[in-house]
Design a protein around this motif. Sequence first.
Motif, short mmCIF file in Angstrom:
data_model
loop_
_atom_site.label_atom_id
_atom_site.label_comp_id
_atom_site.label_asym_id
_atom_site.label_seq_id
_atom_site.Cartn_x
_atom_site.Cartn_y
_atom_site.Cartn_z
N UNK A 292 0.84 -1.21 0.00
CA UNK A 292 0.00 0.00 0.00
C UNK A 292 0.87 1.25 0.00
N UNK A 293 1.84 1.30 0.91
CA UNK A 293 2.67 2.50 0.98
C UNK A 293 3.59 2.63 -0.23
N UNK A 294 4.00 1.49 -0.81
CA UNK A 294 4.80 1.57 -2.04
C UNK A 294 3.99 2.25 -3.15
N UNK A 295 2.67 2.00 -3.16
CA UNK A 295 1.81 2.60 -4.18
C UNK A 295 1.33 4.00 -3.80
N UNK A 296 1.37 4.32 -2.50
CA UNK A 296 0.79 5.59 -2.05
C UNK A 296 1.82 6.62 -1.62
N UNK A 297 3.09 6.24 -1.52
CA UNK A 297 4.07 7.14 -0.91
C UNK A 297 4.20 8.46 -1.65
N UNK A 298 4.12 8.43 -2.97
CA UNK A 298 4.21 9.70 -3.71
C UNK A 298 3.09 10.64 -3.29
N UNK A 299 1.89 10.09 -3.16
CA UNK A 299 0.75 10.90 -2.74
C UNK A 299 0.92 11.43 -1.33
N UNK A 300 1.46 10.60 -0.44
CA UNK A 300 1.66 11.02 0.95
C UNK A 300 2.67 12.16 1.02
N UNK A 301 3.78 12.01 0.30
CA UNK A 301 4.80 13.07 0.32
C UNK A 301 4.23 14.36 -0.28
N UNK A 302 3.40 14.22 -1.30
CA UNK A 302 2.77 15.41 -1.90
C UNK A 302 1.82 16.10 -0.92
N UNK A 303 1.13 15.29 -0.08
CA UNK A 303 0.25 15.88 0.93
C UNK A 303 1.03 16.81 1.85
N UNK A 304 2.21 16.37 2.26
CA UNK A 304 3.04 17.23 3.12
C UNK A 304 3.49 18.46 2.37
N UNK A 305 3.90 18.27 1.13
CA UNK A 305 4.39 19.43 0.37
C UNK A 305 3.29 20.45 0.15
N UNK A 306 2.07 19.97 -0.03
CA UNK A 306 0.94 20.89 -0.26
C UNK A 306 0.54 21.62 1.01
N UNK A 307 0.73 20.95 2.18
CA UNK A 307 0.29 21.58 3.43
C UNK A 307 1.42 22.33 4.14
N UNK A 308 2.63 22.26 3.62
CA UNK A 308 3.66 23.14 4.16
C UNK A 308 4.90 22.55 4.77
N UNK A 309 4.81 21.44 5.57
CA UNK A 309 6.01 20.99 6.27
C UNK A 309 7.15 20.59 5.34
N UNK A 310 8.36 21.00 5.70
CA UNK A 310 9.54 20.56 4.96
C UNK A 310 10.04 19.25 5.54
#
Length: 349
Positions: free
Chosen positions: A275-293
């Motif tokens: 699941x995380x192998x398929x979703x990790x790009x989306x998860x990292x993008x969530x952080x980038x969109x909401x601000x945290x470095x």
Amino acid sequence: MVKETGLHCACSTRQNLAGICARTAGTIRRCIPLAFTPWIALVFFLIDAHAETGGVTREKSVAITFDDLPHANAGDDGADQPSAQSIQDANARILAALGDHKAPAIGFVVESKARAVGPVAKDILKDWTGPRLTLGNHTFSHADTNTLDIAGIKREIVDGEKTTRRTLKAAGKDLRFLRFPYNHTVDTPEKQKAIAALAAKLGYTIAASTIDTSNDVFDRAYERALAENDTEAAHRIRTAYLMHTQQQIAYYADLNEQVLGYEPPAIMLLHVNRLNADAIKGILSLFEESGPGFITLEKAQADAAYRRPLSYTTKYGPMWGYRWAKDRSVRIDGSLEREPPEWIVSYGE
Ligand SMILES: [Zn+2]
């Protein structure tokens, strides 16, 4: 040894409901004597918050951590063992996404899982020592520390580091972090004191975590969909997982800020699975969109919130926001935390 087929290491939703996460009713407030006026209480709150932040305005940041390397479902009983190719593939895709997003990460290794995977595990773990990456110790057999005495816990730590320490040494890196399975950081003050001394003696820092996504619950459903070649269900599960993750990121940021008076560096708890192998790009993008470095775990835990030793002990594995609340006598409304959708839970059972 605790079977891996159930909960993995996170503070699971069910554990939260049963324990410390203390879903107490009522609004968040500091516990102060009744004789204090609200204004005096507000001054104390602000002084406390200012002391913890050191008066410094912080950039939002998050450290990404993965548990159960080489693969969460490796070494479990049952017929659904992932193949060596599938395990390599999951790790490769996770590492590629981390590299693309320039996100530092640490992978916590379970020695018995590495052995169960076989020779290919060495190559996988070596890949986790590349730029911005490192490894940590997640014990030998993923045993529950609640069931062990101090000698047993020491054995799990020392036997758990063999492959990891050797791999890091070959890469010129030190083994520094230890994370206990299920985030069970021992359940009595006596054991807590003994474990703190033991960890210090062995050169370890206990890894914290502040964001739980119940990814093991979603992964069970996802594995079923993939096993049944139901791509439509797999897509819906991935979408629901990312939505839940987005909600959890926001929930825990708010929780931590209300408890501490500021938002400390977050620590994301994930597992190596399909699941995380398929979703990790989306998860990292969530952080980038909401601000945290993205920062390293080492840098995250250099924050004052993590440096202050916890006095609260529990047999459950809650995220640190709940532990900080207990230590600081801050009442919180844990019922505001969202559960995974019921259809996800039942589909994966
Ligand atoms: Zn684990």
